[in-house]
Design a protein around this motif. Structure first.
Motif, short mmCIF file in Angstrom:
data_model
loop_
_atom_site.label_atom_id
_atom_site.label_comp_id
_atom_site.label_asym_id
_atom_site.label_seq_id
_atom_site.Cartn_x
_atom_site.Cartn_y
_atom_site.Cartn_z
N ASP A 1 44.44 -17.92 -34.86
CA ASP A 1 43.34 -18.88 -34.72
C ASP A 1 41.98 -18.20 -34.58
O ASP A 1 40.99 -18.64 -35.14
CB ASP A 1 43.54 -19.75 -33.45
N LYS B 1 40.72 -19.91 -37.52
CA LYS B 1 40.83 -21.37 -37.57
C LYS B 1 39.50 -22.00 -37.95
O LYS B 1 38.47 -21.71 -37.36
CB LYS B 1 41.28 -21.88 -36.20
N ARG B 2 39.53 -22.85 -38.99
CA ARG B 2 38.33 -23.57 -39.42
C ARG B 2 38.73 -25.02 -39.69
O ARG B 2 39.86 -25.29 -40.08
CB ARG B 2 37.79 -23.00 -40.73
N ARG B 3 37.78 -25.92 -39.56
CA ARG B 3 38.10 -27.35 -39.76
C ARG B 3 37.83 -27.75 -41.21
O ARG B 3 36.83 -27.37 -41.79
CB ARG B 3 37.24 -28.19 -38.81
N TYR C 1 40.84 -34.98 -40.37
CA TYR C 1 40.53 -33.56 -40.60
C TYR C 1 41.73 -32.73 -40.17
O TYR C 1 42.62 -33.22 -39.45
CB TYR C 1 39.29 -33.14 -39.79
N ASP D 1 42.79 -28.52 -38.85
CA ASP D 1 42.32 -27.18 -38.48
C ASP D 1 43.35 -26.19 -38.98
O ASP D 1 44.48 -26.18 -38.50
CB ASP D 1 42.19 -27.07 -36.96
N GLU D 2 42.96 -25.39 -39.97
CA GLU D 2 43.90 -24.41 -40.50
C GLU D 2 43.26 -23.02 -40.52
O GLU D 2 42.05 -22.88 -40.40
CB GLU D 2 44.33 -24.81 -41.93
N ARG D 3 44.10 -22.00 -40.72
CA ARG D 3 43.62 -20.62 -40.64
C ARG D 3 43.20 -20.09 -42.01
O ARG D 3 43.91 -20.29 -42.99
CB ARG D 3 44.72 -19.73 -40.05
N ASP E 1 34.52 -28.25 -45.93
CA ASP E 1 34.30 -27.77 -44.57
C ASP E 1 33.33 -28.71 -43.85
O ASP E 1 32.81 -29.67 -44.44
CB ASP E 1 33.78 -26.33 -44.57
#
Length: 555
Positions: free
Chosen positions: A69, A443-445, A464, A466-468, A494
């Motif tokens: 993350d 981790k970004r949304r 939405y 949250d994935e890496r 994003d």
């Protein structure tokens, strides 16, 4: 059950005879069976190499780079801990020689050692112990509770020159934290030479003797062997290695890694560790292990098959795609299909190979054409890119279920820096001068921009996710409308709405490109939605699944 937070319990897992013996799976399994008793468990992986992290490794060198993350690029064993224990680790859960030396040298430069000579003992060994104590307290569960048990896996093999400072640090550590709070599990190999077929204990004896000579006494000796340990062999190891026969555990080869925790549980490992470390647990029926048992029984009984072509450039070494393979397995298991992965080196699909090695070329295309679905994972560099694009184009035209990292048919600045129409461009964060630390990591949304997106439905109609991430390039936002005119939809972006994160194609069984790496958050009991969609589509079950409101028909 209230537990005083004063005493952390540490379990050190060391390995002997050879590396790659399965310490990671054993450490994960020990963590899992303790977690199933209601304990909060965390894990630390120690890698004795001098690299600061795994970020610059070639996948051939050390398998895949696992991303956390917080953007930490770490050893793939941390992926096993996260999957088995369903926890979220941070970059500091991976300790390397490089990190320790770097922190000690920084202190020395600041003058923290007051003019002392800085040495491996005590300065490096103290730094290792401090790191472990500090990291063990960091919560890795969603509830934010401080862990009670920390499983520490020491990479490499006992006796390696690299791991000496770590062994010495733990030799001292066992006295600092007291006997009740520290135990050592030693994983060793019991080979069975084909000439005689008998199990040999000498390598284990030597390995344990070496460990004892360095000041650590194993509490459990876990023997990796092809077939279950014979009693006489167990007795012999017990006698020569100074442990009770009950402390010799057999970890024979099993049908799936999900069986390992059950194997340890059957041999009384929980009971032993709880008594040895004075752990406060009730020995009640354990829901979590029941789930694993159900899962491994199911994986042994699967009748229907589904095949996925994995088109990449490191296909000779499956560890390069460890998380991708696991994510495919989790999803196949969820739809009750046995998974067959057809590994295809993307370079073999290129016209060049047709000229030079026609047999290889035709075999690769034959594999691709016979697969039920196509997966093209990410990768850096030029080699094999054309082959990936050919595979994607074929999946698009033939309407084969496809999941991939976003690489599209126009030029990318990664391959042609002067391209007139760059579709894939450098990201602002990317600084081409330095190897480490120039990627969009962690981790970004991603926000869904469409209500009809298949992927959105697979994520449970989330607004939405949250994935890496781990990439240096992205789709050029200026060309968005060109794609949309051709039936491609950028359904996820994003938070700023500048980066294209998810692409889907109209009028296709399943054609999804994502900018992130969904495999890093896949779990055996909770498969990753993009992979799950690919397998549903490959097995011809996606439409009925979506129509039923994303529920699988009863087994």
């Amino acid at each position: 059950m209230v537990v005083s937070h004063a005493t952390m319990k540490y379990i050190l897992v060391t390995g002997g005879v050879i590396s790659g013996i399965g310490k990671g799976i054993i450490a994960s399994s020990v963590g899992l069976i303790l977690k199933s008793c209601g304990l909060h468990v965390t894990a630390i992986k120690i890698d004795p190499y001098i690299n600061i992290d795994a970020g610059t490794f070639s996948p051939y060198e050390h398998g895949e780079v696992f991303v956390l993350d917080d953007g930490g690029e770490v050893d793939l064993d941390l992926g096993n801990y996260e999957r088995f224990l369903d926890i979220r680790l941070t970059r500091d859960n991976n300790l390397t020689t490089g990190k320790i030396y770097q922190s000690v040298i920084n202190k020395e430069r600041r003058g923290d050692y007051l003019g002392k000579t800085v040495q491996v003992v005590p300065h490096i060994t103290d730094a290792i112990q401090e790191w472990v104590v500090k990291q063990a307290k960091i919560s890795v569960d969603d509830d934010g509770v401080e862990p009670q048990v920390c499983v520490i896996e020491l990479g490499g093999t006992v006796g390696d020159i690299e791991s000496m400072p770590f062994i010495e640090a733990f030799r001292q550590f066992q006295f600092k934290v007291k006997r009740d709070n520290f135990c050592n599990i030693h994983v060793s190999l019991v080979p069975q030479p084909s000439a005689t077929g008998e199990q040999k204990t000498k390598p284990t004896q030597n390995s344990v003797r070496e460990l004892r000579g360095l000041g650590l006494s194993p509490d459990l000796i876990m023997c990796r062997c092809a077939t279950p340990l014979e009693n006489a062999v167990k007795e012999k190891i017990s006698m020569f290695c100074h442990v009770e026969p009950t402390q010799v555990i057999c970890v024979a080869d099993v049908s799936s890694i999900y069986r390992v925790p059950l194997l340890l549980e059957e041999q009384g490992v929980v009971g032993y560790i709880c008594q040895r470390l004075d752990l406060p647990i009730e020995m009640r029926a354990r829901k979590m292990l029941t789930k694993w048992k159900e899962m491994s029984d199911r994986s042994d009984r699967l009748l229907e098959h589904v095949s996925i072509a994995l088109v990449g450039k490191y296909t000779k070494f499956s560890d390069s795609y460890a998380s991708v393979i696991k994510a495919l397995e989790h999803s196949a298991l969820a739809i009750n299909h046995k998974l067959e992965i057809k590994f295809i080196d993307s370079a073999d699909l290129e016209p060049n190979t047709l000229q030079e090695e026609p047999v290889k070329y035709h075999e690769a295309w034959q594999k691709l054409c016979s697969a039920d679905g196509v997966l093209v994972p990410g990768g850096f560099g030029v080699r094999g890119t054309e082959g990936k694009i050919q595979a994607i184009s074929w999946a698009r035209k033939k309407k084969k279920p496809f999941l991939g990292k976003m690489y599209l048919n126009a030029n990318s600045t990664e391959f042609h820096p002067e391209s007139k129409h760059p579709v894939v461009i450098d990201m602002p964060e990317h600084n081409p001068g330095q190897m480490g630390g120039t990627m969009r990591l962690g981790k970004r949304r991603t926000i869904f921009k469409s209500n009809t997106s298949i992927l959105r439905k697979l994520y449970g109609d989330a607004e939405y996710v949250d994935e890496r991430h781990r990439h240096r390039f992205e789709v050029n936002p200026e060309l968005k409308h060109h794609f949309e005119e051709r039936g491609f939809h950028f359904v996820g972006q994003d938070v700023e709405g500048e980066r294209m994160e998810v692409i889907e194609l109209d009028d296709h069984a399943y054609f999804v490109g994502v900018q992130y790496h969904p495999e890093f958050t896949s779990r055996p009991i909770k498969p990753s939605p993009p992979y799950f969609g690919l397998l549903l589509a490959a097995a011809g079950k996606l439409q009925s699944y979506l129509q039923k409101g994303c529920r699988l028909s009863p087994r």
